[in-house]
Design a protein around this motif. Structure first.
Motif, PDB file in Angstrom:
ATOM      1  N   LYS A 102      53.373  -2.097  58.377  1.00 26.71           N
ATOM      2  CA  LYS A 102      52.004  -2.593  58.419  1.00 26.71           C
ATOM      3  C   LYS A 102      51.646  -3.246  57.079  1.00 26.71           C
ATOM      4  O   LYS A 102      52.121  -2.814  56.032  1.00 26.71           O
ATOM      5  CB  LYS A 102      51.028  -1.427  58.694  1.00 26.71           C
ATOM      6  N   SER A 113      50.154  -3.190  65.401  1.00 23.76           N
ATOM      7  CA  SER A 113      50.431  -2.238  66.482  1.00 23.76           C
ATOM      8  C   SER A 113      50.906  -2.986  67.733  1.00 23.76           C
ATOM      9  O   SER A 113      51.747  -2.506  68.474  1.00 23.76           O
ATOM     10  CB  SER A 113      49.169  -1.431  66.780  1.00 23.76           C
ATOM     11  N   ARG A 118      54.703  -4.972  67.039  1.00 18.08           N
ATOM     12  CA  ARG A 118      55.906  -4.308  66.498  1.00 18.08           C
ATOM     13  C   ARG A 118      57.053  -4.200  67.506  1.00 18.08           C
ATOM     14  O   ARG A 118      58.207  -4.467  67.138  1.00 18.08           O
ATOM     15  CB  ARG A 118      55.551  -2.950  65.873  1.00 18.08           C
ATOM     16  N   MET A 154      53.914   4.674  63.698  1.00 16.57           N
ATOM     17  CA  MET A 154      54.132   4.555  65.145  1.00 16.57           C
ATOM     18  C   MET A 154      54.383   5.921  65.789  1.00 16.57           C
ATOM     19  O   MET A 154      55.352   6.612  65.462  1.00 16.57           O
ATOM     20  CB  MET A 154      55.311   3.631  65.404  1.00 16.57           C
ATOM     21  N   THR A 155      53.511   6.240  66.715  1.00 12.94           N
ATOM     22  CA  THR A 155      53.617   7.505  67.444  1.00 12.94           C
ATOM     23  C   THR A 155      54.765   7.464  68.445  1.00 12.94           C
ATOM     24  O   THR A 155      54.931   6.490  69.178  1.00 12.94           O
ATOM     25  CB  THR A 155      52.301   7.757  68.209  1.00 12.94           C
ATOM     26  N   ARG A 164      56.692   4.657  75.192  1.00 13.70           N
ATOM     27  CA  ARG A 164      57.417   3.840  74.218  1.00 13.70           C
ATOM     28  C   ARG A 164      58.913   4.143  74.235  1.00 13.70           C
ATOM     29  O   ARG A 164      59.717   3.270  73.925  1.00 13.70           O
ATOM     30  CB  ARG A 164      56.820   4.050  72.821  1.00 13.70           C
ATOM     31  N   GLY A 207      47.098  -2.311  71.095  1.00 15.07           N
ATOM     32  CA  GLY A 207      48.493  -1.859  71.062  1.00 15.07           C
ATOM     33  C   GLY A 207      48.685  -0.489  70.448  1.00 15.07           C
ATOM     34  O   GLY A 207      49.815  -0.048  70.272  1.00 15.07           O
ATOM     35  N   SER A 208      47.580   0.187  70.107  1.00 14.60           N
ATOM     36  CA  SER A 208      47.697   1.528  69.520  1.00 14.60           C
ATOM     37  C   SER A 208      47.496   2.589  70.593  1.00 14.60           C
ATOM     38  O   SER A 208      46.829   2.348  71.603  1.00 14.60           O
ATOM     39  CB  SER A 208      46.655   1.710  68.407  1.00 14.60           C
ATOM     40  N   THR A 209      48.033   3.761  70.332  1.00 14.22           N
ATOM     41  CA  THR A 209      47.777   4.892  71.226  1.00 14.22           C
ATOM     42  C   THR A 209      46.300   5.260  71.183  1.00 14.22           C
ATOM     43  O   THR A 209      45.770   5.831  72.138  1.00 14.22           O
ATOM     44  CB  THR A 209      48.599   6.121  70.802  1.00 14.22           C
ATOM     45  N   SER A 210      45.651   4.928  70.064  1.00  7.01           N
ATOM     46  CA  SER A 210      44.241   5.300  69.869  1.00  7.01           C
ATOM     47  C   SER A 210      43.356   4.752  70.988  1.00  7.01           C
ATOM     48  O   SER A 210      42.397   5.413  71.409  1.00  7.01           O
ATOM     49  CB  SER A 210      43.745   4.758  68.532  1.00  7.01           C
ATOM     50  N   THR A 246      41.274   6.100  65.069  1.00  8.00           N
ATOM     51  CA  THR A 246      42.743   6.035  65.041  1.00  8.00           C
ATOM     52  C   THR A 246      43.236   7.317  64.367  1.00  8.00           C
ATOM     53  O   THR A 246      42.493   8.303  64.263  1.00  8.00           O
ATOM     54  CB  THR A 246      43.274   4.754  64.366  1.00  8.00           C
ATOM     55  N   ASP A 247      44.481   7.291  63.886  1.00  7.52           N
ATOM     56  CA  ASP A 247      45.033   8.493  63.265  1.00  7.52           C
ATOM     57  C   ASP A 247      44.239   8.880  62.015  1.00  7.52           C
ATOM     58  O   ASP A 247      43.869   8.014  61.212  1.00  7.52           O
ATOM     59  CB  ASP A 247      46.490   8.241  62.880  1.00  7.52           C
TER      60      ASP A 247
HETATM   61  N1  GLU Z   1      49.959   6.135  65.625  1.00 14.49           N
HETATM   62  C1  GLU Z   1      49.213   5.379  66.556  1.00 14.49           C
HETATM   63  C2  GLU Z   1      50.080   4.391  67.305  1.00 14.49           C
HETATM   64  O1  GLU Z   1      51.254   4.400  67.151  1.00 14.49           O
HETATM   65  C3  GLU Z   1      48.042   4.663  65.919  1.00 14.49           C
HETATM   66  C4  GLU Z   1      48.384   3.918  64.666  1.00 14.49           C
HETATM   67  C5  GLU Z   1      48.867   2.509  64.923  1.00 14.49           C
HETATM   68  O2  GLU Z   1      48.145   1.723  65.569  1.00 14.49           O
HETATM   69  O3  GLU Z   1      49.955   2.195  64.460  1.00 14.49           O
HETATM   70  O4  GLU Z   1      49.640   3.616  68.077  1.00 14.49           O
END
Ligand code: GLU
Length: 280
Positions: free
Chosen positions: A60, A105, A108, A124-125, A130, A172-175, A211-212
């Motif tokens: 990032k 996000s 990637r 990245m979670t 994924r 694109g985030s898990t958030s 987010t995280d």
């Molecule tokens: N860890 C979360 C994700 O992988 C949120 C952070 C991010 O957007 O990279 O989506």
């Protein structure tokens, strides 16, 4: 409260040491690359890295503490960047033999697919969806989703996010998926990157940014008018993502992470970026 959360993260580093040391590469990290999955004719990504003599890593550029580009110096710095350098040392013998490329996000996984990067080290979670697209290393950092608000906000926890609440998040985030699941009636506005989302929060375009927690603490450190509230409401274990089926690279990455643990370098990197962040 905030302080306590950092302590919790600190404790989780110890747990993480045990986890990385005991992991056999297929459990928590979900690395499921099968040995012999590559045809003899095509060079493995690890071979390509070694013959090129450098590692190309997607990080990032918008995330303080993990990967943030300083516009003045042009330098990209953070926890993920230091992990990338440490792995370059392990894999190609020199921590400077690493080329960083910006990922968001959303970009990637496509950039990994296109072979623009060898691996993703970018907050990245690891999750099952994924894992269908990439292979993950063992867990190298544990975060959890939380909320950032302007100090004095009536939002104190996820319970206060409801119909009419405008939540800012990144595509694109898990958030995004998590908040839609936890607070289905809230309005979610999605941005391309974290600095844009934070600017929107500051401009009053939303009530909270989600987010995280680790990323949100970085934002709170950038502007003391903002704070992280409530307890984390998800588990976000970070993994390094590589192309599927690259068993030799996956082993090299996991071995690299394990030796960072045993040498104490992991804890130094953690302390440098995460340990000293003021909790208020
Ligand atoms: N860890 C979360 C994700 O992988 C949120 C952070 C991010 O957007 O990279 O989506």
């Amino acid at each position: 409260m905030t302080k306590k959360k950092w302590l919790t993260m600190g404790v989780s580093v110890l747990a993480l040491s045990a986890l990385l040391l005991s992991a056999c590469g297929t459990k928590d990290g979900g690395g499921s690359a099968s040995e012999g999955g590559k045809s003899a004719a095509s060079a493995s990504v690890l071979d390509e890295i070694k013959s090129r003599g450098k590692l190309v890593v997607g990080v990032k550029y918008d995330t303080k503490l993990f990967g943030l580009k300083d516009p003045a110096s042009g330098k990209v710095e953070g926890f993920d960047v230091d992990i990338a350098k440490a792995l370059a040392k392990q894999i190609v013998g020199d921590e400077n033999k690493v080329e960083l490329k910006e990922v968001t996000s959303k970009t990637r996984i496509p950039m990994l697919d296109n072979k623009e990067i060898d691996m993703i080290i970018a907050t990245m979670t690891i999750n099952d969806e994924r894992k269908k697209q990439v292979d993950f290393s063992d867990v190298y950092f544990k975060a959890g989703q939380s909320l950032l608000v302007k100090k004095g906000s009536p939002i104190k926890s996820i319970a206060d996010v409801k119909k009419g609440t405008k939540v800012l998040a990144v595509k694109g985030s898990t958030s995004v998926d998590n908040i839609k699941q936890k607070s289905p009636d809230a309005t979610v506005l999605e941005f391309d990157n974290y600095q844009d989302a934070f600017s929107a929060l500051k401009a009053g375009q939303g009530d909270t940014l989600t987010t995280d927690n680790a990323i949100l603490y970085g934002m709170a450190a950038q502007d003391s008018n903002y704070e992280v509230v409530g307890d984390p409401f998800t588990d976000e274990p970070y993994g390094i993502a590589i192309k599927k089926g690259e068993a030799s690279l996956l082993t090299a990455v996991n071995d690299g992470l394990k030796s960072l643990q045993t040498s104490g370098d992991y804890n130094k990197i953690y302390e440098k970026w995460i340990g000293k962040v003021p909790s208020k």
